[in-house]
Scaffold this motif. Sequence first.
Motif, PDB file in Angstrom:
ATOM      1  N   UNK A 323      -5.830  17.813   2.049  1.00  0.00           N
ATOM      2  CA  UNK A 323      -4.844  17.037   2.807  1.00  0.00           C
ATOM      3  C   UNK A 323      -3.838  16.433   1.837  1.00  0.00           C
ATOM      4  N   UNK A 324      -2.716  17.160   1.623  1.00  0.00           N
ATOM      5  CA  UNK A 324      -1.719  16.687   0.662  1.00  0.00           C
ATOM      6  C   UNK A 324      -0.990  15.452   1.175  1.00  0.00           C
ATOM      7  N   UNK A 325      -0.826  15.347   2.469  1.00  0.00           N
ATOM      8  CA  UNK A 325      -0.010  14.264   3.015  1.00  0.00           C
ATOM      9  C   UNK A 325      -0.823  13.007   3.320  1.00  0.00           C
ATOM     10  N   UNK A 326      -2.108  13.071   3.112  1.00  0.00           N
ATOM     11  CA  UNK A 326      -2.940  11.907   3.398  1.00  0.00           C
ATOM     12  C   UNK A 326      -3.247  11.144   2.101  1.00  0.00           C
ATOM     13  N   UNK A 327      -3.032   9.835   2.097  1.00  0.00           N
ATOM     14  CA  UNK A 327      -3.373   9.054   0.898  1.00  0.00           C
ATOM     15  C   UNK A 327      -4.890   8.855   0.783  1.00  0.00           C
ATOM     16  N   UNK A 328      -5.359   8.602  -0.430  1.00  0.00           N
ATOM     17  CA  UNK A 328      -6.789   8.391  -0.641  1.00  0.00           C
ATOM     18  C   UNK A 328      -7.245   7.059  -0.044  1.00  0.00           C
ATOM     19  N   UNK A 329      -6.397   6.051  -0.059  1.00  0.00           N
ATOM     20  CA  UNK A 329      -6.740   4.731   0.467  1.00  0.00           C
ATOM     21  C   UNK A 329      -5.697   4.315   1.492  1.00  0.00           C
ATOM     22  N   UNK A 330      -6.147   3.617   2.517  1.00  0.00           N
ATOM     23  CA  UNK A 330      -5.265   3.144   3.584  1.00  0.00           C
ATOM     24  C   UNK A 330      -5.601   1.678   3.851  1.00  0.00           C
ATOM     25  N   UNK A 331      -4.664   0.934   4.418  1.00  0.00           N
ATOM     26  CA  UNK A 331      -4.966  -0.465   4.761  1.00  0.00           C
ATOM     27  C   UNK A 331      -6.069  -0.551   5.812  1.00  0.00           C
ATOM     28  N   UNK A 332      -6.893  -1.572   5.679  1.00  0.00           N
ATOM     29  CA  UNK A 332      -8.002  -1.779   6.613  1.00  0.00           C
ATOM     30  C   UNK A 332      -7.423  -2.229   7.963  1.00  0.00           C
ATOM     31  N   UNK A 333      -7.582  -1.406   9.009  1.00  0.00           N
ATOM     32  CA  UNK A 333      -6.987  -1.789  10.315  1.00  0.00           C
ATOM     33  C   UNK A 333      -7.686  -2.990  10.958  1.00  0.00           C
ATOM     34  N   UNK A 334      -8.905  -3.285  10.528  1.00  0.00           N
ATOM     35  CA  UNK A 334      -9.647  -4.401  11.127  1.00  0.00           C
ATOM     36  C   UNK A 334      -9.420  -5.720  10.392  1.00  0.00           C
ATOM     37  N   UNK A 335      -8.708  -5.655   9.280  1.00  0.00           N
ATOM     38  CA  UNK A 335      -8.489  -6.878   8.518  1.00  0.00           C
ATOM     39  C   UNK A 335      -7.444  -7.754   9.206  1.00  0.00           C
ATOM     40  N   UNK A 336      -7.660  -9.049   9.103  1.00  0.00           N
ATOM     41  CA  UNK A 336      -6.732 -10.007   9.706  1.00  0.00           C
ATOM     42  C   UNK A 336      -6.307 -11.021   8.656  1.00  0.00           C
ATOM     43  N   UNK A 337      -5.071 -11.451   8.771  1.00  0.00           N
ATOM     44  CA  UNK A 337      -4.547 -12.422   7.823  1.00  0.00           C
ATOM     45  C   UNK A 337      -5.254 -13.758   8.024  1.00  0.00           C
ATOM     46  N   UNK A 338      -5.736 -14.371   6.957  1.00  0.00           N
ATOM     47  CA  UNK A 338      -6.402 -15.675   7.098  1.00  0.00           C
ATOM     48  C   UNK A 338      -5.468 -16.711   7.717  1.00  0.00           C
ATOM     49  N   UNK A 339      -6.063 -17.634   8.435  1.00  0.00           N
ATOM     50  CA  UNK A 339      -5.271 -18.648   9.116  1.00  0.00           C
ATOM     51  C   UNK A 339      -4.572 -19.572   8.137  1.00  0.00           C
ATOM     52  N   UNK A 340      -5.194 -19.803   6.989  1.00  0.00           N
ATOM     53  CA  UNK A 340      -4.592 -20.718   6.025  1.00  0.00           C
ATOM     54  C   UNK A 340      -3.684 -20.007   5.035  1.00  0.00           C
ATOM     55  N   UNK A 341      -3.291 -18.747   5.369  1.00  0.00           N
ATOM     56  CA  UNK A 341      -2.417 -18.012   4.448  1.00  0.00           C
ATOM     57  C   UNK A 341      -1.008 -18.577   4.529  1.00  0.00           C
ATOM     58  N   UNK A 342      -0.452 -18.949   3.402  1.00  0.00           N
ATOM     59  CA  UNK A 342       0.914 -19.502   3.319  1.00  0.00           C
ATOM     60  C   UNK A 342       1.757 -18.502   2.559  1.00  0.00           C
ATOM     61  N   UNK A 343       2.676 -17.831   3.287  1.00  0.00           N
ATOM     62  CA  UNK A 343       3.481 -16.787   2.668  1.00  0.00           C
ATOM     63  C   UNK A 343       4.413 -17.360   1.602  1.00  0.00           C
ATOM     64  N   UNK A 344       4.802 -18.612   1.772  1.00  0.00           N
ATOM     65  CA  UNK A 344       5.676 -19.200   0.756  1.00  0.00           C
ATOM     66  C   UNK A 344       4.923 -19.440  -0.545  1.00  0.00           C
ATOM     67  N   UNK A 345       3.620 -19.816  -0.413  1.00  0.00           N
ATOM     68  CA  UNK A 345       2.813 -20.085  -1.605  1.00  0.00           C
ATOM     69  C   UNK A 345       2.059 -18.838  -2.078  1.00  0.00           C
ATOM     70  N   UNK A 346       1.541 -18.065  -1.110  1.00  0.00           N
ATOM     71  CA  UNK A 346       0.675 -16.938  -1.467  1.00  0.00           C
ATOM     72  C   UNK A 346       1.401 -15.611  -1.461  1.00  0.00           C
ATOM     73  N   UNK A 347       2.636 -15.566  -0.957  1.00  0.00           N
ATOM     74  CA  UNK A 347       3.356 -14.305  -0.880  1.00  0.00           C
ATOM     75  C   UNK A 347       3.056 -13.565   0.405  1.00  0.00           C
ATOM     76  N   UNK A 348       3.649 -12.385   0.552  1.00  0.00           N
ATOM     77  CA  UNK A 348       3.459 -11.590   1.755  1.00  0.00           C
ATOM     78  C   UNK A 348       2.020 -11.067   1.796  1.00  0.00           C
ATOM     79  N   UNK A 349       1.400 -11.252   2.958  1.00  0.00           N
ATOM     80  CA  UNK A 349      -0.009 -10.816   3.086  1.00  0.00           C
ATOM     81  C   UNK A 349      -0.080  -9.322   3.304  1.00  0.00           C
ATOM     82  N   UNK A 350      -1.009  -8.671   2.615  1.00  0.00           N
ATOM     83  CA  UNK A 350      -1.251  -7.242   2.775  1.00  0.00           C
ATOM     84  C   UNK A 350      -2.727  -7.029   3.046  1.00  0.00           C
TER      85      UNK A 350
END
Length: 637
Positions: A323-350
Motif C-alpha cells: 500500500x504505497x498511498x497508506x501511511x504507516x501511522x495515522x492519528x488515533x480516531x478515538x483520542x480526545x483533546x484534554x479538557x484542560x488543554x490550552x492552545x495558547x500555552x500548549x499549542x495546537x492539539x494533535x
Amino acid sequence: ITKMRFQWDWLCLGVLIISSVTAEIENEENRDADVEGEDFDMQSQEAEVEKDKPSIEIVYQTPKPTGEVYFTETFDGGLSGWVLSKTRKEEMDDNIAKYDGRWEVEELKENAVPGDRGLVLKSVAKHHAISAMLTKPFVFDNQPLIVQYEVNFQKGIDCGGAYIKLLSSSDDLNLEYFFDKTPYTIMFGPDKCGEDYKLHFIFRHKNPKTGEYDEKHAERPDVDLKKFYLDKKTHLYTLVLKPDDTFEILIDQTVVSKGSLLENMVPPVNPSKEIEDPSDKKPDDWDERPKIPDPNAVKPDDWDEDEPSKIEDPDAVKPEGWLDDEPEYVPDPNAKKPKDWDEEMDGEWEAPQIPNPKCETAPGCGQWVRPVKNNPKYKGKWRAPLIDNPNYQGIWSPRKISNPDYFEDLHPFKMTTVSAVGLELWSMTSDIYFDNFIICSEKEVADHWAADGWGLKKLAASANEPGMFSQLVTAAEDHPWLWVLYILTLALPVGLGVLFCWPAKKTDEYDFKKTDVSKQIRKGELKQEREEFEDDEIEEEKENEDTAEDERREMEETKRELMKDTKKMGREASLSEDEGEGGEAVDDDEEENEVAGASQEGDMPNRSDSEDEKKEADEGTRDHPLKSVRKRRVRKD
C-alpha cells in the motif's frame, strides 16, 4: 508378571507410608522449633524480649577471666568505665560533625540469654564514639596479643562498621576528645558498605627513619564474609598477634585469615631497596613498537577504497499488495483533546499516532524502498601488512637506584603501646550489638571467656533455629531461582512413583482364581515338592507304558478272535454264493474298520492327554511349581 506387579505395589505402598511418617515427623519438629516472630516497638521491648526466650533453659552467669587480662567488659553492669566523646569531627559541617549517636545497654532482640546484656548502637546516620581505659597497658614485647569481642547485626547491615580501635598510649590522651584522628595502634573488626564486605586488621607502623606512621592493611580473607553480616546471629571475632610477627584472624573460633606482618600486609612494612630513578627519561629515539607496517607493501591496482559496504539489491521486487498511498501511522480516531488543554500555552492539539490498521493485513505501507545487501566489491581502506620491527628495543623503564628511604624492620610486632579501647563508628543501620570484650595474652583464657559468653548465645540460637522448611523458604526469598529446583526435586519422585506404581492395563485374558495367587514357600518345602513331582512323573510314565502294552495285547487277541469268527462264518455261508461273497466282503471291511477304529481310538486319547498335559503344565508353571504338581495329581487320579 503378576508377581512383579505384586512386589511393585508393596514397594510403592511402603514408600508412601515412609514419606507420610517423615513428613509428619518434620512437621512436629517444625512446630517444636518454631519461634514466634516479634515486632519490636520502642515502648514494649522488655515485654517482647520475654516472648523470645530460648526453648531450653539456659542459666547465665557473668563471665569471669581465668587468667591475666588487660581488659574485659560484659556490660552486665552498664556503661561503668566508658566515656562518651564530646568532640566533633574535623572538616565537616556542624550539623553532622557531632558525635551525638546514642548508645544503650540491653539484651538481644532475638535468641536472647536472660541476664546477658550488651552495648547497642541505636542511632542511624550519626557519628558514635565511646571508649574505655585498659586495666593495664599492653606492651608489645614477648607476649602475644589477643583481642576478642562479639558482634550481632540485629537488623543486618547496609553501610557501616563494627570495628574497634586500640588507642595508642600518650600523655595527652583524653577519652572525652576521642574522634577519628585520635592515634591508634590497631584497628580490627567487620565493616561493610554496599556489596563490599571487609574484615579489617590495620596497624600503624612507625617509620624508624622519619618517625611518621603509615597504615598497614592485612590482605583480604579468602572466605565469603557475607553470611556473617546478614544472618542476624552473634559472631565472635578474634585477632591473635604473636611475637614471631605472625597473625591469625578468627570468626567463631575458625581461622579465616593468617599470615606474616612482613609478607602479607599492604603496603609492605619494609620498602624496597631500589626504586626507579625519578630523573631518568625515555630517549626520543627509543622504539617500543614490536610490529610495524611493511614499507615495501604496495596497494593492489584493483583495490577500490571508494566502494560502499552496502548496495541496493537489484533483484528485489516490491511485494504484491504493498500500500504505497497508506501511511504507516495515522492519528488515533478515538483520542480526545484534554479538557484542560490550552492552545495558547500548549499549542495546537494533535491526536497521538497509532499503527495504521490497514497495514496489518498488507505486506507494507508507504513508499517502498529497495532493500540493501553486502557489496561484493567492498574491501575497505587498504593498510600495509605488519612485519617485525627490526629496531624494536622493548618497553622502556627507568633505571633503578638505591632507595634513600629504605629501612628494614625485622620485628614489626613491636608496635606502640596500647592503653585504651574505643569504638568510633558511623552506620546507616541501627541496633548493632557488641558484647564480651577481652584483651589478653593466653588463648586458653580467651577460649574460656568465649565459652561462658558467646557459647551460651550460640546454644540459644541453635535451640530457636527454624525448621528445614522455613530455611528453604528463606533461601528461596533471597534466590528466587531455587523455587525451580524445589519444584523439580518434588516432581521427580512423584513422576517416578506414578510411572512405577500406577496399575498398567491388563492385556492377558486369563481368569485367575483366588486359589491361584502365589504364596511364599520355603526353600526346603520347594525342594521336597520338586522331588515328589519327579517321583510322580516316573510312576506316571511306567503306568502309561504298562497300559499301552496291555492295550496292544488286547487288540491282537481281539483281532485274532475276529478273524476266526470271520472264517467260520465264511464257511457256513459258502452254500449261498451270492450272499456269502457279499457278506464276507462286508464283514471283512467292517472287521478291518473296527480294528483300525479301535487302534485310532486307543491312540487319540493318548495324544490329546499329552497335549492337554503340556498346555496345563505351561499355564501352571507361570503361576507356581506347586500348582503344576497339584494339576498333574488330579490328572493322574
